[in-house]
Design an enzyme around this catalytic site. Sequence first.
Site, short mmCIF file in Angstrom:
data_model
loop_
_atom_site.label_atom_id
_atom_site.label_comp_id
_atom_site.label_asym_id
_atom_site.label_seq_id
_atom_site.Cartn_x
_atom_site.Cartn_y
_atom_site.Cartn_z
N CYS A 9 0.87 -1.19 0.00
CA CYS A 9 0.00 0.00 0.00
C CYS A 9 0.91 1.24 0.00
O CYS A 9 2.13 1.13 0.13
CB CYS A 9 -0.87 0.00 1.25
SG CYS A 9 0.12 0.09 2.73
N HIS A 14 5.80 -7.06 7.68
CA HIS A 14 5.70 -8.48 8.04
C HIS A 14 6.00 -9.36 6.85
O HIS A 14 5.11 -10.01 6.31
CB HIS A 14 4.30 -8.79 8.55
CG HIS A 14 3.96 -8.09 9.80
ND1 HIS A 14 4.54 -8.37 11.02
CD2 HIS A 14 3.09 -7.08 10.05
CE1 HIS A 14 4.05 -7.59 11.94
NE2 HIS A 14 3.17 -6.78 11.38
N HIS A 61 3.50 1.64 11.07
CA HIS A 61 2.52 1.47 12.17
C HIS A 61 2.54 2.62 13.18
O HIS A 61 1.59 2.80 13.93
CB HIS A 61 2.84 0.21 12.99
CG HIS A 61 2.66 -1.06 12.25
ND1 HIS A 61 1.62 -1.29 11.40
CD2 HIS A 61 3.39 -2.21 12.27
CE1 HIS A 61 1.73 -2.52 10.92
NE2 HIS A 61 2.79 -3.09 11.42
N HIS A 91 -1.93 -5.39 18.40
CA HIS A 91 -1.31 -4.91 17.16
C HIS A 91 -0.50 -3.64 17.44
O HIS A 91 -0.98 -2.74 18.14
CB HIS A 91 -2.40 -4.62 16.11
CG HIS A 91 -1.83 -4.44 14.74
ND1 HIS A 91 -1.19 -3.27 14.35
CD2 HIS A 91 -1.76 -5.28 13.68
CE1 HIS A 91 -0.77 -3.42 13.10
NE2 HIS A 91 -1.10 -4.62 12.68
N GLU A 149 0.18 -1.05 15.74
CA GLU A 149 -0.46 0.23 15.36
C GLU A 149 -1.42 0.69 16.46
O GLU A 149 -1.44 1.87 16.84
CB GLU A 149 -1.22 0.05 14.04
CG GLU A 149 -1.93 1.33 13.60
CD GLU A 149 -2.94 1.08 12.49
OE1 GLU A 149 -2.54 0.64 11.41
OE2 GLU A 149 -4.13 1.33 12.72
N THR A 187 -6.43 0.79 11.22
CA THR A 187 -6.60 1.06 9.78
C THR A 187 -6.98 -0.19 8.99
O THR A 187 -7.54 -0.09 7.91
CB THR A 187 -5.31 1.66 9.18
OG1 THR A 187 -4.24 0.76 9.45
CG2 THR A 187 -5.01 3.02 9.73
N SER A 202 1.00 -11.27 9.36
CA SER A 202 0.41 -10.02 8.88
C SER A 202 -1.10 -10.06 9.07
O SER A 202 -1.78 -10.93 8.53
CB SER A 202 0.77 -9.84 7.40
OG SER A 202 -0.21 -9.09 6.76
N SER A 203 -1.62 -9.12 9.87
CA SER A 203 -3.06 -9.18 10.18
C SER A 203 -3.89 -8.87 8.93
O SER A 203 -4.94 -9.46 8.72
CB SER A 203 -3.42 -8.23 11.32
OG SER A 203 -3.36 -6.90 10.90
N SER A 258 2.06 -5.95 2.78
CA SER A 258 3.52 -6.06 2.95
C SER A 258 4.17 -6.94 1.89
O SER A 258 5.33 -7.30 2.03
CB SER A 258 3.82 -6.66 4.32
OG SER A 258 3.04 -6.08 5.30
#
Length: 281
Positions: free
Chosen positions: A14, A43, A78, A128, A130, A165, A221-222, A267
């Site tokens: 992103c 990640h 983050h 997390h 972030e 986010t 990676s969430s 990522s």
Amino acid sequence: MMKNVIVGDKSGFCFGVKRAVDLVIKCQQEKGKRIYTLGPLIHNNDVINYLKERDIYPIEIHELDRLNAEDVVVIRSHGVSLEILEKLKKMGLEVIDATCPYVGSIQKRVEEYFNRGYNIIIVGDKNHPEVQGINGWCENSALVAKDETDISSSISKKVCVVSQTTEKEKNWQNVLNSIIKYSKEIVAFNTICSATEVRQKCAEELSKKVDAMIVIGGRHSSNTTKLYEICIKNCHNTIHIEKAEEIPTEILENEDIVNVGITAGASTPDWIIEAVINKIK
Ligand code: SF4
């Protein structure tokens, strides 16, 4: 049989992650010395190894004492808490802030409304980084709600609500609907990043049309895990891989699988997506 590969729109890096990776590489080239990132920049093990080859190493907060004044530390997309930011500066380290501007704007809003007497609610995962970083802009006082079950009559009557986010839109709406039952004054900022939303919608649509769906991204990676959860609902042949070598032969050799959809977490670099496409083709 030749397979037909369709890559979902907005797959991969992103804006915020691309910006952080570009920034850290540029910084290392300019300074010509080892650069540290506070936690892994993203990640993805391949990207981390790629960065190590360029003298860019992740370091954890508890290891900061190993650094010397004037070493360079990069804050990843983050973001971090105000306390950590101040600690880094106090140590005399050179701090390069690659916090995604979208995350930075959540931190500023949380700080502003906290100072105006609102209690902060963050819709997201309390583990997390972030979310932990955002919480650090209201003295770690936020209620972090993973879903509506974390909202009860005991919440404050005056709240400011933001979201991680990468949160799912549906979950955000559910939590907000519960807050409305109990609070009198509510300021809500839907801070779900559109990059995530668009990527999730594209992946959802694509997973309805294909015979198999491949979700590429780091195991931890969430946002990649969320993509997997969305796709498996529509396509039972959905798999989550980190790199091309992990594609199971059952998918490659199954003649009933003709159309293969691909999506990738924020990522995942382009070169990994390309390798997966080539392997399937
Ligand atoms: S997902 Fe959105 S908020 Fe998060 S780093 Fe990427 S662009 Fe920024």
